[in-house]
Enzyme design. Structure first.
Site, PDB file in Angstrom:
ATOM      1  N   GLY A  84      -3.139  -2.495   4.722  1.00  0.00           N
ATOM      2  CA  GLY A  84      -2.597  -1.437   3.886  1.00  0.00           C
ATOM      3  C   GLY A  84      -3.541  -0.253   3.784  1.00  0.00           C
ATOM      4  N   SER A  85      -3.489   0.412   2.635  1.00  0.00           N
ATOM      5  CA  SER A  85      -4.120   1.721   2.517  1.00  0.00           C
ATOM      6  C   SER A  85      -5.628   1.729   2.716  1.00  0.00           C
ATOM      7  CB  SER A  85      -3.810   2.309   1.150  1.00  0.00           C
ATOM      8  OG  SER A  85      -2.417   2.358   0.986  1.00  0.00           O
ATOM      9  N   THR A  86      -6.285   0.570   2.605  1.00  0.00           N
ATOM     10  CA  THR A  86      -7.728   0.598   2.842  1.00  0.00           C
ATOM     11  C   THR A  86      -8.028   1.069   4.263  1.00  0.00           C
ATOM     12  OG1 THR A  86      -7.502  -1.766   3.231  1.00  0.00           O
ATOM     13  CG2 THR A  86      -8.484  -1.124   1.167  1.00  0.00           C
ATOM     14  N   PHE A  87      -7.033   0.950   5.141  1.00  0.00           N
ATOM     15  CA  PHE A  87      -7.208   1.406   6.517  1.00  0.00           C
ATOM     16  C   PHE A  87      -7.288   2.916   6.624  1.00  0.00           C
ATOM     17  CE2 PHE A  87      -6.824  -0.649  10.777  1.00  0.00           C
ATOM     18  CZ  PHE A  87      -7.385  -1.845  10.409  1.00  0.00           C
ATOM     19  N   LYS A  88      -6.837   3.587   5.548  1.00  0.00           N
ATOM     20  CA  LYS A  88      -6.906   5.060   5.575  1.00  0.00           C
ATOM     21  C   LYS A  88      -8.341   5.541   5.666  1.00  0.00           C
ATOM     22  CE  LYS A  88      -2.516   5.617   3.321  1.00  0.00           C
ATOM     23  NZ  LYS A  88      -1.865   5.434   2.040  1.00  0.00           N
TER      24      LYS A  88
END
Lengths: 588, 130
Positions: free
Chosen positions: A292-296
């Site tokens: 999820g967003s931690t990949f941003k």
């Protein structure tokens, strides 16, 4: 030969006054000759014996008096007792605390034929041995065999008690047993052994050969105190949000040593026989998840480092992106143009996808490969998950990976990558073994120093103003990114089953530690207004861990509003340039 | 001849006795060595057991529980940490009982214990004791 009177032959001269004759007896002829021969032989034999004894005497004098007279110069211990022959070496934590050791334990067996009164014996034994009833012992003692195990692996105290009972017919057998004094605290890292003492999980398996040779102990990079803090914080959160699992990792950002790694539920390796398969599964290294967003974090670093996107740039996030049959939407839609910083702050999927498109499919694939997201981690436990990457890598994958869907990695992958993003841009291989003090492994540069600095500012922004406010451990300058991913179930995503995570670094102006908390399928509650997102569930866990570990590691709190700190960390959110075709500030 | 013979007999018997004594001495020492070696192994095993027990008793969760139960301490927070001299509170001004400020005698002793401002009743279990 004539008869010889020996009496006369060896008699002394009767008269002492008489001059001593040259020979006391005067024999003539054959007799004389025979005696002469005998005498010669005697002399020769005597000389030989004298020489032999002389040699022995000389040697004795040489050994005892001449050589090594006095005290030996060197203290040499003759035939030193061989060091204790445990067949397996120990496993220690970074401070030398025992995680696994081998002990010789006595096991009690009986010869039923030799036991005089089985009932009385059983009654006496049952008082000493917990966990075995009187009835069971009686049953065992009524067997027809001459050998029956009563109880294996007793404690020294139990052995003493049994000896004190003094019942005939009971004997002890020494057996080696692997003991894990910390029980479940580092179960997934340490692993366990089977009944024959072969490692079948974790470090026990991967270092089986080394441990078996019985030499030096294996020292891990884990810090047991920190391990405990992480575990306790995760358990607390799991209980509150009725989650099915959790994982937590703390990494030293400078040396890439794993200081704590917890996967919940865990197990007690002392009872390796009865481990639930779910508890055995290492969520931190073996499990691969769409993060999820931690990949941003990676998406922003990639875009900024490529030079195609500038920190002051902005992107259109007014409309959801529709591509083939998918729609990319925002969780908290802002429905306006967002600056690069705002995309990160509000965790905008649309904005992230648009940033990724600037870099392109090949650029993204190369970047993910460079930061190790496409290969198994070179970690020392055998339970290392292989990331699931799309093949072929299409444009839709480009977009979804930008916000952490479509590429599954293990939580440790994420931590390792984030560490490289904030530590100045150098990726170092993560390790579970303690490195020598000051030995920093040469890593590979994956992003520029300047990009890393921008990433630190962006991560701080999220905690200060964005979705990660709950992770703000005041004084310790936490920076990080939240992530909430829906889990795949069957062919689609399950809106109810989520993985909520938060990955943080502190102190963010010079990151020393990377902390990750991941909660599997949390359920929102009243306190979180029903939310079960990373910001509500995982961020407080990281805050808790940071607050407890910082004093332990000697990190002094700072005044977060001090001008010199703000100057280092504050980012100008508003878009400044006219990059991307003059699309600027239209909706501000 | 007789003396020589006696001397030899004496030497032989003496050497024999010495040899026997030496032999028993060596045997005894060998036994002692074996005993000591066995004892070393026993002690090493005991140390091993004690190390395991020490590690077991030092489990962080156990220590946390013991600290919570027996110590009047709480975990350090960022707010309770003092990071520099500037964080210290201002010193209490030194005033004599008749209200005159006391100048520290820097020549002999710069540290002067401030006199108590006013005698105070000491509270013990909520009851004032005079």
């Amino acid at each position: 030969m004539s008869r010889l009177n020996l009496r006369t032959a060896f008699k002394r001269a009767p008269n002492p006054e008489a001059p001593p004759p040259s020979h006391q007896v005067c024999l003539e002829g054959d007799v004389k000759q025979a005696i002469d021969v005998g005498r010669t032989r005697l002399v020769i034999a005597a000389a030989l014996f004298a020489m032999a004894f002389g040699a022995v005497g000389l040697r004795l004098a040489d050994v005892t008096v001449m050589s090594r007279g006095g005290e030996p110069r060197l203290a040499d211990a003759p035939r030193v007792a061989a060091p204790i022959q445990t067949t397996r070496a120990e496993i220690l934590d970074r401070n030398g605390l025992l995680l696994a050791t081998s002990l010789y334990t006595p096991s009690l067996y009986a010869d039923p034929q030799a036991v005089i009164d089985p009932v009385a014996a059983a009654r006496a034994l049952a008082t000493v041995l917990p966990g075995i009833s009187e009835q069971e012992i009686v049953t065992k003692l009524s067997a027809e065999r001459r050998f029956v195990w009563i109880k294996r692996n007793l404690t020294p105290r139990q052995k003493f008690e049994i000896n004190r009972l003094g019942i005939p017919g009971f004997y002890f057998q020494r057996e080696e047993r692997r003991v894990y004094p910390q029980s479940g605290a580092a179960a997934h890292v340490v692993g366990y052994t089977d009944v024959d003492g072969r490692g079948i999980a974790g470090i026990e398996q991967s270092f089986d050969e080394v441990l078996r040779s019985g030499g030096q102990p294996v020292q891990l990079s884990l810090d047991l105190r920190l391990q405990h803090i992480v575990r306790e914080s995760l358990i607390e959160s799991m209980t509150e949000f009725q989650a099915i699992g959790a994982a937590g990792v703390v990494l030293d950002a400078k040396t890439a040593e794993v200081l704590a790694m917890v996967s919940l539920p865990d197990f007690d390796p002392n009872h390796a026989g009865s481990i639930d398969p779910d508890a055995q599964f290492n969520r931190a290294t073996l499990g691969v998840y769409e993060m999820g967003s931690t990949f941003k974090v990676f998406n922003h670093a990639m875009a900024l480092d490529s030079g195609k996107v500038r920190i002051g740039g902005s992107f259109d996030a007014t409309q959801p992106i529709r591509i083939s049959r998918f729609t990319i939407n925002d969780y908290h839609p802002e429905k306006r143009w967002l600056s690069v910083a705002e995309i990160f702050e509000h965790s905008s999927n649309i904005g992230s996808a648009r940033m990724a498109m600037e870099v392109g499919v090949n650029g993204q694939q190369d970047f993910m490969k460079k930061i190790g997201m496409l290969a198994r981690l070179p970690i020392e436990v055998p339970e290392a998950g292989l990331p699931l990457a799309p093949s072929p890598w299409r444009e839709i994958n480009l977009m979804t990976i930008s916000f952490g869907h479509g590429l599954s990695v293990s939580p440790l992958h994420l931590v390792s990558g984030v560490s490289a993003m904030v530590n100045g841009g150098v990726l170092r291989p993560v390790t579970l073994l303690k490195r020598e003090a000051g030995a920093t492994p040469a890593g590979t540069r994956v992003i520029a120093e300047r990009t890393s600095e921008q990433m630190r500012k962006l991560l701080r922004l999220v905690v200060e103003k964005g979705t990660g406010r709950n992770a703000s451990a005041e004084g310790y300058l936490v920076g990080g990114k939240t992530g909430t991913a829906e889990k795949l179930s069957g062919r689609g995503y399950n809106r109810k089953a989520r993985i909520s995570s938060f990955v943080g670094a502190f102190p963010i102006n010079d990151p020393k530690y990377i902390v990750l908390a991941m909660i599997d399928e949390p359920v929102g509650n009243k306190r979180t207004f029903g939310y079960a997102t990373g910001g509500w569930v995982a961020a407080p866990v990281v805050k808790n861990i940071v607050q407890r570990m910082a004093p332990m590691y000697g990190i002094l709190p700072v005044d977060e509003s001090a001008p010199e700190i703000r100057r280092d960390l504050v980012l100008d959110i508003a878009p400044r340039d006219t990059q991307n075709g003059g699309k600027r500030l239209a909706s501000y | 001849m007789r003396q020589t013979f006696l001397l030899w007999v004496f030497l032989v018997v003496g050497a024999g006795v010495a040899l026997f004594l030496l032999k028993y001495e060596v045997q005894e020492r060998e036994e002692r060595l074996a005993r000591l070696n066995a004892e070393i192994i026993r002690n090493q095993e005991a140390i091993q057991v004690l190390r395991a027990e020490w590690s077991y008793l030092n489990r962080p969760d156990r220590l946390a529980e013991l600290a919570r139960r027996h110590l009047n301490l709480v975990p350090v927070t960022a707010k309770t940490l003092m990071t520099g001299v500037t964080a210290l509170p201002n010193p209490i001004p030194v005033v004599t009982p008749d209200g005159l400020p006391l100048r520290p005698n820097t020549r002999t002793n710069p540290y002067i214990v401030a006199p108590m401002e006013k005698p105070q009743a000491i509270l013990a279990s909520g009851v004032a004791v005079q």
